[in-house]
Design a protein around this motif. Structure first.
Motif, PDB file in Angstrom:
ATOM      1  N   THR A 243       0.846  -1.200   0.000  1.00  0.00           N
ATOM      2  CA  THR A 243       0.000   0.000   0.000  1.00  0.00           C
ATOM      3  C   THR A 243       0.880   1.248   0.000  1.00  0.00           C
ATOM      4  O   THR A 243       2.066   1.197   0.338  1.00  0.00           O
ATOM      5  CB  THR A 243      -0.943   0.027   1.219  1.00  0.00           C
ATOM      6  OG1 THR A 243      -0.171   0.160   2.421  1.00  0.00           O
ATOM      7  CG2 THR A 243      -1.790  -1.223   1.302  1.00  0.00           C
ATOM      8  N   TRP A 244       0.310   2.359  -0.366  1.00  0.00           N
ATOM      9  CA  TRP A 244       1.055   3.611  -0.345  1.00  0.00           C
ATOM     10  C   TRP A 244       0.102   4.757   0.003  1.00  0.00           C
ATOM     11  O   TRP A 244      -1.105   4.659  -0.232  1.00  0.00           O
ATOM     12  CB  TRP A 244       1.731   3.876  -1.702  1.00  0.00           C
ATOM     13  CG  TRP A 244       0.809   3.707  -2.870  1.00  0.00           C
ATOM     14  CD1 TRP A 244       0.615   2.564  -3.585  1.00  0.00           C
ATOM     15  CD2 TRP A 244      -0.083   4.683  -3.432  1.00  0.00           C
ATOM     16  NE1 TRP A 244      -0.331   2.762  -4.558  1.00  0.00           N
ATOM     17  CE2 TRP A 244      -0.775   4.058  -4.488  1.00  0.00           C
ATOM     18  CE3 TRP A 244      -0.352   6.022  -3.145  1.00  0.00           C
ATOM     19  CZ2 TRP A 244      -1.722   4.725  -5.261  1.00  0.00           C
ATOM     20  CZ3 TRP A 244      -1.301   6.686  -3.915  1.00  0.00           C
ATOM     21  CH2 TRP A 244      -1.962   6.033  -4.966  1.00  0.00           C
ATOM     22  N   GLY A 245       0.661   5.777   0.599  1.00  0.00           N
ATOM     23  CA  GLY A 245      -0.115   7.004   0.840  1.00  0.00           C
ATOM     24  C   GLY A 245      -1.156   6.885   1.935  1.00  0.00           C
ATOM     25  O   GLY A 245      -1.985   7.776   2.101  1.00  0.00           O
ATOM     26  N   ARG A 246      -1.161   5.805   2.688  1.00  0.00           N
ATOM     27  CA  ARG A 246      -2.116   5.684   3.798  1.00  0.00           C
ATOM     28  C   ARG A 246      -1.425   6.153   5.072  1.00  0.00           C
ATOM     29  O   ARG A 246      -0.224   5.928   5.245  1.00  0.00           O
ATOM     30  CB  ARG A 246      -2.552   4.223   3.978  1.00  0.00           C
ATOM     31  CG  ARG A 246      -3.209   3.650   2.746  1.00  0.00           C
ATOM     32  CD  ARG A 246      -3.706   2.226   2.972  1.00  0.00           C
ATOM     33  NE  ARG A 246      -4.310   1.700   1.754  1.00  0.00           N
ATOM     34  CZ  ARG A 246      -4.949   0.544   1.666  1.00  0.00           C
ATOM     35  NH1 ARG A 246      -5.071  -0.234   2.722  1.00  0.00           N
ATOM     36  NH2 ARG A 246      -5.469   0.150   0.525  1.00  0.00           N
ATOM     37  N   VAL A 247      -2.189   6.800   5.924  1.00  0.00           N
ATOM     38  CA  VAL A 247      -1.601   7.179   7.210  1.00  0.00           C
ATOM     39  C   VAL A 247      -1.460   5.884   7.998  1.00  0.00           C
ATOM     40  O   VAL A 247      -2.441   5.232   8.340  1.00  0.00           O
ATOM     41  CB  VAL A 247      -2.501   8.178   7.968  1.00  0.00           C
ATOM     42  CG1 VAL A 247      -1.822   8.604   9.264  1.00  0.00           C
ATOM     43  CG2 VAL A 247      -2.801   9.374   7.101  1.00  0.00           C
ATOM     44  N   SER A 248      -0.212   5.504   8.254  1.00  0.00           N
ATOM     45  CA  SER A 248      -0.011   4.126   8.686  1.00  0.00           C
ATOM     46  C   SER A 248       0.557   3.987  10.088  1.00  0.00           C
ATOM     47  O   SER A 248       0.823   2.879  10.534  1.00  0.00           O
ATOM     48  CB  SER A 248       0.897   3.405   7.699  1.00  0.00           C
ATOM     49  OG  SER A 248       2.118   4.081   7.614  1.00  0.00           O
ATOM     50  N   ILE A 249       0.772   5.109  10.772  1.00  0.00           N
ATOM     51  CA  ILE A 249       1.320   5.012  12.126  1.00  0.00           C
ATOM     52  C   ILE A 249       0.613   6.009  13.046  1.00  0.00           C
ATOM     53  O   ILE A 249       0.024   6.983  12.600  1.00  0.00           O
ATOM     54  CB  ILE A 249       2.851   5.301  12.168  1.00  0.00           C
ATOM     55  CG1 ILE A 249       3.163   6.627  11.466  1.00  0.00           C
ATOM     56  CG2 ILE A 249       3.631   4.153  11.568  1.00  0.00           C
ATOM     57  CD1 ILE A 249       4.579   7.072  11.654  1.00  0.00           C
ATOM     58  N   TYR A 250       0.713   5.726  14.349  1.00  0.00           N
ATOM     59  CA  TYR A 250       0.179   6.659  15.351  1.00  0.00           C
ATOM     60  C   TYR A 250       1.229   7.701  15.744  1.00  0.00           C
ATOM     61  O   TYR A 250       0.901   8.823  16.064  1.00  0.00           O
ATOM     62  CB  TYR A 250      -0.244   5.889  16.603  1.00  0.00           C
ATOM     63  CG  TYR A 250      -1.542   5.129  16.433  1.00  0.00           C
ATOM     64  CD1 TYR A 250      -2.749   5.799  16.254  1.00  0.00           C
ATOM     65  CD2 TYR A 250      -1.564   3.740  16.465  1.00  0.00           C
ATOM     66  CE1 TYR A 250      -3.947   5.107  16.102  1.00  0.00           C
ATOM     67  CE2 TYR A 250      -2.758   3.044  16.313  1.00  0.00           C
ATOM     68  CZ  TYR A 250      -3.947   3.733  16.135  1.00  0.00           C
ATOM     69  OH  TYR A 250      -5.122   3.053  15.984  1.00  0.00           O
ATOM     70  N   CYS A 251       2.489   7.281  15.726  1.00  0.00           N
ATOM     71  CA  CYS A 251       3.510   8.139  16.359  1.00  0.00           C
ATOM     72  C   CYS A 251       4.066   9.162  15.381  1.00  0.00           C
ATOM     73  O   CYS A 251       5.252   9.225  15.139  1.00  0.00           O
ATOM     74  CB  CYS A 251       4.633   7.277  16.918  1.00  0.00           C
ATOM     75  SG  CYS A 251       5.550   6.397  15.646  1.00  0.00           S
ATOM     76  N   GLU A 252       3.196   9.966  14.775  1.00  0.00           N
ATOM     77  CA  GLU A 252       3.715  10.949  13.816  1.00  0.00           C
ATOM     78  C   GLU A 252       3.487  12.381  14.273  1.00  0.00           C
ATOM     79  O   GLU A 252       3.810  13.313  13.563  1.00  0.00           O
ATOM     80  CB  GLU A 252       3.086  10.733  12.450  1.00  0.00           C
ATOM     81  CG  GLU A 252       1.593  10.926  12.458  1.00  0.00           C
ATOM     82  CD  GLU A 252       1.012  11.023  11.059  1.00  0.00           C
ATOM     83  OE1 GLU A 252       1.712  10.687  10.105  1.00  0.00           O
ATOM     84  OE2 GLU A 252      -0.130  11.473  10.953  1.00  0.00           O
ATOM     85  N   GLU A 253       2.897  12.545  15.477  1.00  0.00           N
ATOM     86  CA  GLU A 253       2.687  13.906  15.937  1.00  0.00           C
ATOM     87  C   GLU A 253       4.008  14.477  16.435  1.00  0.00           C
ATOM     88  O   GLU A 253       4.828  13.738  16.976  1.00  0.00           O
ATOM     89  CB  GLU A 253       1.652  13.908  17.059  1.00  0.00           C
ATOM     90  CG  GLU A 253       0.250  13.753  16.512  1.00  0.00           C
ATOM     91  CD  GLU A 253      -0.617  12.849  17.354  1.00  0.00           C
ATOM     92  OE1 GLU A 253      -0.322  12.705  18.551  1.00  0.00           O
ATOM     93  OE2 GLU A 253      -1.562  12.273  16.805  1.00  0.00           O
TER      94      GLU A 253
END
Ligand code: HPA
Length: 256
Positions: free
Chosen positions: A117-127
């Motif tokens: 897959t590509w371009g999906r928000v895939s993680i929680y720890c991005e803030e």
């Protein structure tokens, strides 16, 4: 007996995929409409009782199948189940079969995956300011939960193929024959559009997570009639037929 849906821990959360919009056998349901810091999940989380245990169910694409695979808010879905107290997730994923053992109407419990897959928000720890997490993902599906699924299948008399590699594609279009040939060379047995980032997010939150894949069709160019066109009617009919054993299987998991 009085309804008891509000007490006790959640024994299991089930996420339904294409063709599975309600959990058969779930009683005394309450519909929760949680809103998480990542937004709203795909639809209501239905919490009820199955085999005497408290179980949550969420339809990944929404109960009217309005959310395509690349637009599912996977973060909200997993966060909502987590917030309701889920610690174990059984993910139902409708897939195409690529290799010999994985023909239409087969159920399988894969043990590996490859993420295309590509371009999906895939993680929680991005803030900003959040810790960068490098979660272990060598076994993307929780081995102990997989064993439970297989033991429950055996005790319920439901045939499930043990293992296999799930390739997660972007969709929503189906794949070309060349793409499936490449996936076969890569080692994929199954192809679906929703396996990731869901499994990775569940791992990030420390949830046990296993996939029960429902094979709806031979993937493009696979199977004995390689030029066959894949129709939605066939997909839904095969999912319905393959899903008939699900209530017994889930019931056996909860009894075990
Ligand atoms: N490819 C990808 N996803 C799918 C398929 C397929 O052939 N069948 C059901 N989901």
């Amino acid at each position: 007996m009085a309804p008891q849906t509000n007490d006790g821990p959640l024994a299991l959360a089930v996420i339904g995929g294409t063709g599975v919009y309600r959990l058969a056998g779930l009683e005394d349901e309450e519909a929760h409409q949680p809103v998480t810091r990542y937004g709203a999940p795909s639809g209501p989380v239905r919490v009820g009782r199955l085999a005497g245990r408290r179980v949550a169910f969420l339809a990944r694409h929404g109960e009217g199948h309005s959310v395509p695979p690349h637009q599912v808010n996977y973060r909200a879905n997993i966060a909502a189940l987590h917030a309701l107290g889920a610690t174990r997730v059984l993910a139902l994923n409708t897939v195409g079969g690529i290799t010999g053992r994985f023909g239409p109407r087969v159920l399988a419990c894969p043990d590996q995956l490859i993420d295309y897959t590509w371009g999906r928000v895939s993680i929680y720890c991005e803030e900003p300011g959040s810790d960068v997490l490098h979660v272990d993902f060598g076994d993307p599906y929780t081995p102990s939960l997989r064993r439970e699924v297989m033991a429950a299948a055996a005790s319920a008399g439901v045939e499930v193929v043990d293992g296999g590699c799930y390739g997660a594609t972007q969709g929503p279009r189906l794949e070309t024959r060349a793409e499936i040939a490449r996936m076969r060379r890569d080692g994929c047995d199954l192809v679906g559009m929703t396996g990731m980032p869901e499994a990775g997010l569940a791992r990030e939150l420390g949830l046990e997570y296993a996939c029960l894949a429902i094979v709806a069709n031979w993937a493009a160019g696979a199977g004995p009639h390689a030029d066959e066109v894949i129709t939605l009617e066939d997909v839904l009919a095969n999912v319905a037929a393959a899903s008939s054993g699900l209530p017994d299987l889930v019931g056996a998991m909860l009894a075990g």
